[in-house]
Design an enzyme around this catalytic site. Sequence first.
Site, PDB file in Angstrom:
ATOM      1  CG  HIS A 118      49.958  46.357 150.256  1.00  0.00           C
ATOM      2  ND1 HIS A 118      50.849  47.401 150.182  1.00  0.00           N
ATOM      3  CD2 HIS A 118      50.706  45.231 150.387  1.00  0.00           C
ATOM      4  CE1 HIS A 118      52.083  46.925 150.256  1.00  0.00           C
ATOM      5  NE2 HIS A 118      52.030  45.619 150.392  1.00  0.00           N
ATOM      6  CD  GLN A 155      48.913  39.662 146.708  1.00  0.00           C
ATOM      7  OE1 GLN A 155      48.860  38.440 146.617  1.00  0.00           O
ATOM      8  NE2 GLN A 155      50.051  40.314 146.923  1.00  0.00           N
ATOM      9  CG  ASP A 157      46.469  46.856 144.676  1.00  0.00           C
ATOM     10  OD1 ASP A 157      47.028  46.119 143.844  1.00  0.00           O
ATOM     11  OD2 ASP A 157      46.936  47.087 145.800  1.00  0.00           O
ATOM     12  CB  CYS A 194      52.440  45.855 153.556  1.00  0.00           C
ATOM     13  SG  CYS A 194      54.230  45.762 153.530  1.00  0.00           S
ATOM     14  CE  LYS A 208      52.984  41.510 144.765  1.00  0.00           C
ATOM     15  NZ  LYS A 208      53.331  41.212 146.161  1.00  0.00           N
TER      16      LYS A 208
END
Length: 406
Positions: free
Chosen positions: A121, A201, A198, A364, A224
């Site tokens: 991202h 997700q 990261d 993104c 999220k």
Amino acid sequence: MFDIQKIRAQFPILSETVNGKPLVYFDNGATSQKPQVVIDSIVNYYSKYNANIHRGVHTLSQIATDAYEEARLKIQKHFNAKHNYEIILTSGTTESINLVANGFASLLQKGDEIIVSALEHHSNIVPWQMLCEHTGAILKVIPMSIHGELIMEEYDKLVSDKTKLVFCNHISNALGTLNPIEEIITKAHAVGAAVLIDGAQSCPHIKPDVQALDVDFYVTSAHKMCGPTGVGMLYGKEEWLRKLPPYKGGGEMIATVTFEKTTYADLPHKFEAGTPNICGGIAFGTAIDFMNEVGFDNIAKHEHELLEYGTKRLQEIEGVTIYGPTDLSKKASVISFNIENIHPYDIGTIIDRQGIAVRTGHHCAQPIMDFFKIPGTIRASFAFYNTKEEIDIFVEAVKKAKMMLS
């Protein structure tokens, strides 16, 4: 028991209509919906004990402080951090990444190398580019295959004694690819490099154990995973958090202030300047409780069934191309696709009139789209409260949109 109807009944928005049609919400990769218990948590804070924290001796401040710190403990337990002060509450994944990048600006030297993956991202690309511009460090990229998977043989060639930092998402937001982060972490540590993962997700789908992963930094956002927007987490190993300088200056992050010198507070407050998103932090803890009550094994099983079913149904459509791993065991519940000779935006606009929410565009993640030489994709991202019946509605709407646009 995993009772999908009982679960759906806890999300008020799922009973709403959009453009006169029942809402089908398949944009969970952008943000998840919120159960009533999380909404109640926010209302309860502002209705009953709204006060600033860590400062007041009065009762409301003490109640609010205890609730906020209890949420930190819930987050620590959920991610299995060794210490509660290794959990830094931020405004979200992007701020968490920038906090680490800003800290390493004082630790890197010209010629040092940092590695990022091709599946990132923008929020896990741009801060590192800025860091390289500031320090003279060199950014290298793990390439991806046509199946949307990292080419790990190339990663082996990139890692060296010059490598100081490695960054990778746990799951790709654009393709749903589940990355081999254990291997990435092990090989980075072998040359003395730190690793940031990261998890924006991944955390809605799986329950990361930061100690088992032996990761140096892990970041995510509450919104999220059924929590509110504007709050997130940075996990950092204590040894690294003590090395990094403060990210922001202000109240709460100090021990003493004079006009001659300021000394900083201990962890975690060293990185938490100013009044935080108090109700957001508390509701983050509530959301984690809720998701653990549903159960991550249940979530994974149901979402994988949705992924398999949705993939099969979409493949019925002539001219469809699905991007990302063909082995669905290497994917989260995300289907990123296009239909030949039709712009993804046009499909998204037409099915929106049927009450169906998907994401269209580059998500993104422009380098991924450039790799495939496409302007973007249609992304349907499923959550544990979605159903096969919703997928049927979605697929039929896509078929109609294709007929209209062909």
